[in-house]
Design a protein around this motif. Structure first.
Motif, mmCIF file in Angstrom:
data_model
loop_
_atom_site.group_PDB
_atom_site.id
_atom_site.type_symbol
_atom_site.label_atom_id
_atom_site.label_comp_id
_atom_site.label_asym_id
_atom_site.label_seq_id
_atom_site.Cartn_x
_atom_site.Cartn_y
_atom_site.Cartn_z
ATOM 1 N N GLU A 119 0.895 -1.187 -0.135
ATOM 2 C CA GLU A 119 -0.074 0.066 -0.030
ATOM 3 C C GLU A 119 0.821 1.332 -0.081
ATOM 4 N N LEU A 120 2.124 1.214 -0.613
ATOM 5 C CA LEU A 120 2.972 2.334 -0.671
ATOM 6 C C LEU A 120 2.303 3.044 -2.116
ATOM 7 N N ARG A 121 2.289 4.321 -1.950
ATOM 8 C CA ARG A 121 1.459 5.173 -2.938
ATOM 9 C C ARG A 121 2.519 6.052 -3.486
ATOM 10 N N GLY A 122 3.729 5.993 -3.287
ATOM 11 C CA GLY A 122 4.924 6.775 -4.111
ATOM 12 C C GLY A 122 5.038 8.220 -3.511
ATOM 13 N N THR A 123 4.172 8.517 -2.396
ATOM 14 C CA THR A 123 4.513 9.667 -1.993
ATOM 15 C C THR A 123 5.478 10.096 -1.086
ATOM 16 N N SER A 124 6.017 9.017 -0.398
ATOM 17 C CA SER A 124 7.112 9.041 0.496
ATOM 18 C C SER A 124 8.458 9.392 0.118
ATOM 19 N N ALA A 125 9.211 10.189 1.047
ATOM 20 C CA ALA A 125 10.661 10.556 0.597
ATOM 21 C C ALA A 125 11.603 9.434 0.639
ATOM 22 N N HIS A 126 11.215 8.350 1.546
ATOM 23 C CA HIS A 126 12.008 7.323 1.606
ATOM 24 C C HIS A 126 11.954 6.105 0.676
ATOM 25 N N ASP A 127 13.309 5.680 0.520
ATOM 26 C CA ASP A 127 13.520 4.408 -0.534
ATOM 27 C C ASP A 127 13.336 3.259 0.344
ATOM 28 N N TYR A 128 11.993 2.533 0.253
ATOM 29 C CA TYR A 128 12.007 1.491 1.218
ATOM 30 C C TYR A 128 12.467 0.197 0.914
ATOM 31 N N ALA A 129 12.733 -0.066 -0.554
ATOM 32 C CA ALA A 129 13.403 -1.400 -0.672
ATOM 33 C C ALA A 129 14.708 -1.468 -0.156
ATOM 34 N N ASP A 130 15.597 -0.365 -0.448
ATOM 35 C CA ASP A 130 16.854 -0.173 0.016
ATOM 36 C C ASP A 130 16.998 -0.070 1.605
ATOM 37 N N GLY A 131 16.056 0.900 2.241
ATOM 38 C CA GLY A 131 16.195 0.890 3.475
ATOM 39 C C GLY A 131 16.115 -0.044 4.554
ATOM 40 N N TRP A 132 14.964 -1.017 3.877
ATOM 41 C CA TRP A 132 14.474 -2.300 4.398
ATOM 42 C C TRP A 132 15.843 -3.350 4.680
ATOM 43 N N ARG A 133 16.249 -3.550 3.280
ATOM 44 C CA ARG A 133 17.519 -4.442 3.088
ATOM 45 C C ARG A 133 18.793 -4.039 4.070
ATOM 46 N N ARG A 134 19.024 -2.701 4.254
ATOM 47 C CA ARG A 134 19.984 -2.073 5.024
ATOM 48 C C ARG A 134 19.678 -2.359 6.391
ATOM 49 N N THR A 135 18.298 -2.117 6.882
ATOM 50 C CA THR A 135 17.933 -2.473 8.188
ATOM 51 C C THR A 135 17.941 -3.834 8.753
ATOM 52 N N PHE A 136 17.666 -4.992 7.357
ATOM 53 C CA PHE A 136 17.895 -6.253 8.086
ATOM 54 C C PHE A 136 19.333 -6.715 8.102
ATOM 55 N N ALA A 137 20.179 -6.168 7.332
ATOM 56 C CA ALA A 137 21.694 -6.389 7.566
ATOM 57 C C ALA A 137 22.009 -5.832 9.000
ATOM 58 N N LYS A 138 21.635 -4.960 9.487
ATOM 59 C CA LYS A 138 21.690 -4.636 10.992
ATOM 60 C C LYS A 138 21.195 -5.751 11.809
ATOM 61 N N LEU A 139 19.864 -5.958 11.714
ATOM 62 C CA LEU A 139 19.317 -7.307 12.348
ATOM 63 C C LEU A 139 20.167 -8.686 12.440
ATOM 64 N N ASP A 140 20.872 -8.790 11.025
ATOM 65 C CA ASP A 140 21.622 -10.006 10.973
ATOM 66 C C ASP A 140 22.814 -9.862 12.050
ATOM 67 N N ARG A 141 23.367 -8.671 11.991
ATOM 68 C CA ARG A 141 24.638 -8.499 13.021
ATOM 69 C C ARG A 141 24.005 -8.588 14.530
ATOM 70 N N VAL A 142 22.985 -8.135 14.585
ATOM 71 C CA VAL A 142 22.524 -8.163 16.336
ATOM 72 C C VAL A 142 22.267 -9.498 16.570
ATOM 73 N N LEU A 143 21.717 -10.325 15.513
ATOM 74 C CA LEU A 143 21.440 -11.900 15.839
ATOM 75 C C LEU A 143 22.550 -12.641 15.952
ATOM 76 N N ALA A 144 23.530 -12.293 15.226
ATOM 77 C CA ALA A 144 24.753 -12.855 15.232
ATOM 78 C C ALA A 144 25.483 -12.813 16.479
ATOM 79 N N ALA A 145 25.438 -11.623 17.171
ATOM 80 C CA ALA A 145 26.048 -11.140 18.409
ATOM 81 C C ALA A 145 25.404 -11.858 19.606
ATOM 82 N N ARG A 146 24.261 -12.599 19.357
ATOM 83 C CA ARG A 146 23.528 -13.089 20.606
ATOM 84 C C ARG A 146 24.194 -14.194 21.368
#
Length: 146
Positions: A119-146
């Protein structure tokens, strides 16, 4: 006035962690504070999560540049430890609400995540695809450190 087309982003991601650990990373405010936000050098400044249907979340974070962001939403679906659904919006973009679903499937010692931001309508200033991928890379690091 014509309605803008709706866009959907789908990301399949494998975490090298058990499903329960990935679930906790999505639902425990202390863990969310360790990975939320796409800037690898950014930091969460506040995280409040009421993980139940109708409950709200608010997560504020600051980029390495000093820019502050706050994301918020309402939980629509909560099925521990397999699925979450929630609305998504930025405080800085009122009236621009989308929907997120997170599906977690155990695969041995790993977890397969199917993440859909729709339900993204193209009006956000955020690049969601790239942003979520970078966010999940951070989550990878957090889970690896557990």
């Amino acid at each position: 006035m014509a309605e803008q087309p709706t866009e959907t982003i789908e990301i399949l991601h494998r975490f090298r962690a058990p499903r329960e650990a990935v679930w906790r990373a999505w639902t425990d405010p202390e863990l969310v504070a360790r990975w939320w936000g796409s800037d690898p050098d950014g930091a969460v400044t506040a995280a409040t999560l009421d993980v139940k249907v109708g409950g709200r979340f608010v997560v504020s974070f600051q980029d390495a540049t000093g820019d502050a962001h706050t994301s918020e939403g309402v939980y629509l679906h909560v099925e521990p430890p397999a699925a979450l659904g929630f609305t998504w919006s930025w405080v800085s973009e009122p009236g621009n609400t989308s929907r997120v679903s997170v599906g977690l499937t155990a695969d041995g010692a790993d977890t397969e995540m199917r993440f859909v931001h729709g339900e993204l309508r193209g009006t956000s200033a955020h690049d969601y695809a790239d942003g979520w991928r970078r966010t999940f890379a951070k989550l990878d690091r957090v889970l690896a450190a557990r």
